[in-house]
Motif scaffolding. Structure first.
Motif, PDB file in Angstrom:
ATOM      1  N   LEU A 251      -9.362   3.010   1.185  1.00  0.00           N
ATOM      2  CA  LEU A 251      -9.321   2.151   0.567  1.00  0.00           C
ATOM      3  C   LEU A 251     -10.145   0.654   0.928  1.00  0.00           C
ATOM      4  CD1 LEU A 251      -7.422  -0.570  -0.257  1.00  0.00           C
ATOM      5  CD2 LEU A 251      -6.950  -0.603   2.377  1.00  0.00           C
TER       6      LEU A 251
ATOM      7  N   TRP B 132      -0.448   4.176  -2.280  1.00  0.00           N
ATOM      8  CA  TRP B 132      -1.967   4.401  -2.060  1.00  0.00           C
ATOM      9  C   TRP B 132      -2.195   5.993  -2.161  1.00  0.00           C
ATOM     10  CZ3 TRP B 132      -5.612   1.197  -3.094  1.00  0.00           C
ATOM     11  CH2 TRP B 132      -7.055   1.704  -3.617  1.00  0.00           C
TER      12      TRP B 132
ATOM     13  N   LEU C 256       0.947  -0.737   0.259  1.00  0.00           N
ATOM     14  CA  LEU C 256      -0.270  -0.138  -0.017  1.00  0.00           C
ATOM     15  C   LEU C 256       0.751   1.540  -0.095  1.00  0.00           C
ATOM     16  CD1 LEU C 256      -2.464  -1.232   2.770  1.00  0.00           C
ATOM     17  CD2 LEU C 256      -2.809  -0.806  -0.083  1.00  0.00           C
TER      18      LEU C 256
ATOM     19  N   ILE D   2      -2.826   4.764   5.827  1.00  0.00           N
ATOM     20  CA  ILE D   2      -4.405   4.403   5.176  1.00  0.00           C
ATOM     21  C   ILE D   2      -5.000   5.527   6.797  1.00  0.00           C
ATOM     22  CG2 ILE D   2      -6.523   3.395   4.347  1.00  0.00           C
ATOM     23  CD1 ILE D   2      -3.937   3.672   2.819  1.00  0.00           C
TER      24      ILE D   2
END
Length: 133
Positions: free
Chosen positions: A96, A90, A87, A121
Motif C-alpha cells: 500500500l 487490497w 482496504l 496490509i
C-alpha cells in the motif's frame, strides 16, 4: 506502342503529412486517455529524500495522511474506523502506498500502521519527494 506517361516526382511534404497526422492523433489520444494522480482533499507537504526511485510505478490508489491525522484513500476522505472497509479488496502481493505530510508525528504513524496491520496490509511504501542535497 503505348508509352506510359512520365511519373511526376513526389515531394517530401507528401511523405511527412501522414506522419504528422498520426503523431497529432496519438497526442490527443494520450491526453484524453491518461489519468493523472489523484490529489488528496487536503494539502500535503511530503517529506524529502535524497534517493529517488522511478515514479512511474505510482498508482491511483494512495492512502494520504494529513498532519492532523485526517485520512483519504483514492482521493476520497475516510475515517480511521472505515479504513479496513476501504482496504478490504487490497491485493496481498502489492504494498500500500502512503503519502503522508512531513509534519506528522511518529505516534500517529505508529497507530496508523497498527490499524493497517489489523486490516490485513502487511507491506507499505512511504512516498516522498526527491530533493537535491
Amino acid at each position: 506502342m503505348i508509352v506510359p506517361p512520365p511519373k511526376r516526382p513526389r515531394s517530401t511534404e507528401e511523405n511527412v503529412l501522414p506522419l504528422i497526422n498520426i503523431v497529432f492523433l496519438l497526442l490527443i489520444f494520450f491526453m484524453l486517455a491518461g489519468v493523472l494522480a489523484q490529489n488528496p482533499p487536503f494539502e500535503l507537504n511530503s517529506p524529502a529524500t535524497a534517493e529517488a526511485e522511478d515514479s512511474a510505478q505510482l498508482e491511483r490508489q494512495v492512502l494520504a495522511v494529513a498532519a492532523d491525522g485526517r485520512l483519504a484513500f483514492a482521493g476520497e476522505p475516510i475515517e480511521r474506523d472505515g479504513l479496513s472497509e476501504a482496504l478490504a479488496d487490497w491485493p496481498d502481493d502489492k504494498p500500500l502506498q502512503i503519502r503522508a505530510d512531513g509534519g506528522i508525528k511518529a505516534e500517529s504513524m505508529t497507530g496508523l500502521f497498527a490499524a493497517l496491520r489489523s486490516a490485513g496490509i502487511s507491506e507499505v511504501d512511504l512516498l516522498t519527494r526527491h530533493e537535491e542535497p
